[in-house]
Write an enzyme that holds these catalytic residues in place. Structure first.
Site, PDB file in Angstrom:
ATOM      1  N   GLU A 252       0.802  -1.219   0.000  1.00 11.03           N
ATOM      2  CA  GLU A 252       0.000   0.000   0.000  1.00 11.03           C
ATOM      3  C   GLU A 252       0.838   1.274   0.000  1.00 11.03           C
ATOM      4  O   GLU A 252       0.340   2.339  -0.322  1.00 11.03           O
ATOM      5  CB  GLU A 252      -0.969   0.018   1.189  1.00 11.03           C
ATOM      6  CG  GLU A 252      -2.332  -0.593   0.894  1.00 11.03           C
ATOM      7  CD  GLU A 252      -2.287  -2.112   0.824  1.00 11.03           C
ATOM      8  OE1 GLU A 252      -1.332  -2.688   1.381  1.00 11.03           O
ATOM      9  OE2 GLU A 252      -3.164  -2.703   0.190  1.00 11.03           O
ATOM     10  N   GLU A 377      10.867  14.991   5.609  1.00  9.81           N
ATOM     11  CA  GLU A 377      12.249  14.999   6.101  1.00  9.81           C
ATOM     12  C   GLU A 377      12.720  13.563   6.360  1.00  9.81           C
ATOM     13  O   GLU A 377      13.847  13.182   6.010  1.00  9.81           O
ATOM     14  CB  GLU A 377      12.357  15.817   7.406  1.00  9.81           C
ATOM     15  CG  GLU A 377      12.164  17.314   7.236  1.00  9.81           C
ATOM     16  CD  GLU A 377      10.690  17.718   7.118  1.00  9.81           C
ATOM     17  OE1 GLU A 377       9.807  16.848   7.295  1.00  9.81           O
ATOM     18  OE2 GLU A 377      10.419  18.897   6.824  1.00  9.81           O
TER      19      GLU A 377
HETATM   20  C1  LIG Z   1      -3.518  12.793   8.499  1.00 15.10           C
HETATM   21  C2  LIG Z   1      -2.734  12.019   9.533  1.00 15.10           C
HETATM   22  C3  LIG Z   1      -3.221  10.807   9.984  1.00 15.10           C
HETATM   23  C4  LIG Z   1      -2.531  10.090  10.989  1.00 15.10           C
HETATM   24  N1  LIG Z   1      -3.096   8.936  11.478  1.00 15.10           N
HETATM   25  C5  LIG Z   1      -2.463   8.249  12.466  1.00 15.10           C
HETATM   26  C6  LIG Z   1      -3.056   7.070  13.039  1.00 15.10           C
HETATM   27  O1  LIG Z   1      -4.173   6.661  12.678  1.00 15.10           O
HETATM   28  N2  LIG Z   1      -2.394   6.432  14.026  1.00 15.10           N
HETATM   29  C7  LIG Z   1      -1.177   6.831  14.467  1.00 15.10           C
HETATM   30  O2  LIG Z   1      -0.625   6.176  15.328  1.00 15.10           O
HETATM   31  N3  LIG Z   1      -0.589   7.981  13.982  1.00 15.10           N
HETATM   32  C8  LIG Z   1      -1.211   8.686  12.986  1.00 15.10           C
HETATM   33  N4  LIG Z   1      -0.645   9.853  12.485  1.00 15.10           N
HETATM   34  C9  LIG Z   1       0.589  10.363  13.078  1.00 15.10           C
HETATM   35  C10 LIG Z   1       1.791  10.324  12.154  1.00 15.10           C
HETATM   36  O3  LIG Z   1       2.268   9.023  12.012  1.00 15.10           O
HETATM   37  C11 LIG Z   1       2.840  11.281  12.761  1.00 15.10           C
HETATM   38  O4  LIG Z   1       2.309  12.591  12.717  1.00 15.10           O
HETATM   39  C12 LIG Z   1       4.151  11.256  12.007  1.00 15.10           C
HETATM   40  O5  LIG Z   1       4.793  10.017  12.190  1.00 15.10           O
HETATM   41  C13 LIG Z   1       5.091  12.391  12.466  1.00 15.10           C
HETATM   42  O6  LIG Z   1       5.241  12.354  13.849  1.00 15.10           O
HETATM   43  P1  LIG Z   1       5.002  13.665  14.741  1.00 15.10           P
HETATM   44  O7  LIG Z   1       3.711  14.291  14.342  1.00 15.10           O
HETATM   45  O8  LIG Z   1       5.181  13.276  16.162  1.00 15.10           O
HETATM   46  O9  LIG Z   1       6.149  14.678  14.325  1.00 15.10           O
HETATM   47  P2  LIG Z   1       7.667  14.631  14.797  1.00 15.10           P
HETATM   48  O10 LIG Z   1       8.223  13.268  14.613  1.00 15.10           O
HETATM   49  O11 LIG Z   1       7.776  15.250  16.155  1.00 15.10           O
HETATM   50  O12 LIG Z   1       8.342  15.579  13.734  1.00 15.10           O
HETATM   51  C14 LIG Z   1       8.306  17.016  13.847  1.00 15.10           C
HETATM   52  C15 LIG Z   1       9.180  17.585  12.737  1.00 15.10           C
HETATM   53  O13 LIG Z   1      10.546  17.142  12.920  1.00 15.10           O
HETATM   54  C16 LIG Z   1      11.003  16.497  11.738  1.00 15.10           C
HETATM   55  N5  LIG Z   1      11.871  15.360  12.098  1.00 15.10           N
HETATM   56  C17 LIG Z   1      11.613  14.392  12.998  1.00 15.10           C
HETATM   57  N6  LIG Z   1      12.633  13.502  13.018  1.00 15.10           N
HETATM   58  C18 LIG Z   1      13.535  13.913  12.093  1.00 15.10           C
HETATM   59  C19 LIG Z   1      14.789  13.411  11.642  1.00 15.10           C
HETATM   60  N7  LIG Z   1      15.319  12.297  12.158  1.00 15.10           N
HETATM   61  N8  LIG Z   1      15.432  14.091  10.678  1.00 15.10           N
HETATM   62  C20 LIG Z   1      14.908  15.231  10.136  1.00 15.10           C
HETATM   63  N9  LIG Z   1      13.710  15.766  10.543  1.00 15.10           N
HETATM   64  C21 LIG Z   1      13.039  15.109  11.502  1.00 15.10           C
HETATM   65  C22 LIG Z   1       9.757  15.983  11.049  1.00 15.10           C
HETATM   66  O14 LIG Z   1       9.973  15.814   9.670  1.00 15.10           O
HETATM   67  C23 LIG Z   1       8.767  17.098  11.349  1.00 15.10           C
HETATM   68  O15 LIG Z   1       8.919  18.155  10.428  1.00 15.10           O
HETATM   69  C24 LIG Z   1      -1.310  10.595  11.506  1.00 15.10           C
HETATM   70  C25 LIG Z   1      -0.824  11.827  11.029  1.00 15.10           C
HETATM   71  C26 LIG Z   1      -1.516  12.541  10.075  1.00 15.10           C
HETATM   72  C27 LIG Z   1      -0.977  13.880   9.624  1.00 15.10           C
END
Ligand SMILES: Cc1cc2nc3c(=O)[nH]c(=O)nc-3n(C[C@H](O)[C@H](O)[C@H](O)COP(=O)(O)OP(=O)(O)OC[C@H]3O[C@@H](n4cnc5c(N)ncnc54)[C@H](O)[C@@H]3O)c2cc1C
Length: 392
Positions: A252, A377
């Site tokens: 997917e 990223e």
């Molecule tokens: C529409 C939508 C649906 C979703 N549905 C689900 C769901 O059903 N279940 C679920 O469990 N989760 C879900 N999520 C969550 C999603 O998996 C996370 O938002 C995503 O993994 C990013 O994590 P975070 O939001 O904690 O951001 P963070 O990981 O905190 O990232 C914040 C910023 O830092 C950057 N960053 C982080 N690490 C690095 C790195 N190593 N190098 C460079 N930059 C970095 C990121 O790119 C981002 O810009 C959903 C998100 C969205 C937007």
């Protein structure tokens, strides 16, 4: 008898034996007659109350789970036919329904679940009796998911779960949630994680919707306060949840890179442009031309991946390129809409001024796409390390 149960008993048809054209024609005709017209090309994630009718029709037809084997109530489609099926859903603008059970949990149970878990849970996905949500992300564990802290401790014959999940899509629609939990704090972080199945009605669970910028309650926070589930709620081996969850991100993933969203947004931009006479403006024509070319490039890139799928090849880490390309193009198209929306946000009463185009809703939706399924990223990081072998 419910719709999904009827499908389970119906003799399976050998769709793989049809030619692609015959299969496509059959799928297309049925979708056109059965998909609720008012749900075409939704601009936000729809809730169960809206998509249940579509879920039930697919279930009744036996088409809810194209990838599942026939013995489990699926269509048993080979990779080629699955591509055709998905292309037809996208072409018609069909909404996603509550598909976590079909897309994620079902295949995971088939690969790692006990016979008892398979016999109990799989049919209930097909009938829609169980609607699943995905409980992976936590407030401080998104991209770095393996650092998750929600923990489960064994107390006699029960797991006791404490912690919090966040961004749980349609968690308020679900009656079951599958969660990654920490079951060994001493192990290396990827190795102390297990996979549990939890009924949302279990005492100690609180679901709190989060409003998005578009004022939609499609996300939730899910809190676990001494939630007890039986020992057999564990799927697969203890402390192997991470490997299992990662192993299932295959097929997917490509469809996150499908050009459908960008193609739809571009067609809406063109509708808006005709209404506002933007094609008289040379700067707009130049921006529009760039987007048309970039979309054509993306369609071409996408088709190389689809061809690989059709040939049965495994898709490697370079699929990250497809996701980056599609989601960033989608954002650029949506941003162009906003830049030329002439002061009208396109929300509610103002869409008429934009030729009926809900520009801001499309823009808001585009913003999510570079976050879910791994941020841009993180995808670039994957390309750098796993494809280009650049140093960390
Ligand atoms: C529409 C939508 C649906 C979703 N549905 C689900 C769901 O059903 N279940 C679920 O469990 N989760 C879900 N999520 C969550 C999603 O998996 C996370 O938002 C995503 O993994 C990013 O994590 P975070 O939001 O904690 O951001 P963070 O990981 O905190 O990232 C914040 C910023 O830092 C950057 N960053 C982080 N690490 C690095 C790195 N190593 N190098 C460079 N930059 C970095 C990121 O790119 C981002 O810009 C959903 C998100 C969205 C937007």
């Amino acid at each position: 008898m419910t719709n999904g149960e009827a499908a389970l008993l119906a003799p399976a048809k050998d769709y793989n034996g049809l030619s692609d054209d015959a299969f496509r024609a059959e799928i297309r005709e049925w979708i056109e007659h059965n998909y609720p017209p008012e749900l075409r090309f939704p601009i936000e994630r729809l809730h169960r109350a809206q998509t249940k009718i579509w879920y039930d029709r697919l279930a009744e037809k036996g088409w809810l789970a194209p990838a599942w084997p026939v013995e489990q109530g699926g269509m048993g489609l080979d990779a080629n036919k699955r591509v055709v099926f998905i292309e037809e859903l996208e072409r018609h603008g069909c909404s996603r329904y509550n598909d976590q059970g079909v897309l994620m949990l079902g295949p995971l149970l088939m690969a790692y679940g006990t016979p008892e878990q398979q016999a109990y849970f799989l049919p209930k996905i097909l009938t829609g009796e169980h609607i699943w949500a995905q409980g992976y992300s936590e407030p401080n564990s998104g991209s770095d998911l393996a650092s998750l802290r929600t923990e489960a401790l064994l107390d006699g014959e029960e797991w006791v779960i404490n912690g919090q999940k966040i961004w749980t899509t349609l968690g308020n629609d679900a009656n079951w949630i599958y969660v990654l939990v920490r079951t060994d704090k001493e192990a290396k972080k990827q190795q102390g994680i297990s996979f549990l199945l939890v009924p949302m009605e279990a005492p100690g669970i609180t679901v709190r919707p989060i409003l998005t910028l578009g004022m939609s309650d499609e996300f939730c926070e899910v809190f676990f306060d001494n939630v007890r589930v039986p020992r057999d709620a564990l799927v697969g081996q203890l402390n192997h949840g991470w490997t299992m969850a990662k192993a299932l991100l295959g097929f997917e993933r490509i469809f996150v890179g499908s050009p459908a969203q960008s193609a739809y947004a571009l067609s809406r931009l063109e509708t808006m442009a005709r209404h506002l006479k933007l094609f008289d403006d040379s700067e707009f024509r130049s921006r529009h031309g760039r987007l048309v070319i970039d979309l054509a490039d993306h369609v071409s890139l996408y088709s190389t991946y689809i061809d690989r799928l059709r040939r049965g090849e495994t898709i490697g880490a370079d699929v990250s390129m497809l996701k980056i390309n599609q989601t960033e193009l989608y954002k650029r198209i949506a941003q162009t809409m906003i830049d030329y929306a002439d002061g009208y946000s396109g929300h509610d009463g103002l869409v008429e001024q934009l030729g009926g185009v809900q520009a801001s809703a499309i823009w808001l939706q585009s913003l999510q796409t570079t976050i879910y399924g791994g941020t841009s990223e993180v995808q670039r990081d994957i390309l750098a390390k796993q494809v280009l072998a650049l140093p960390s």
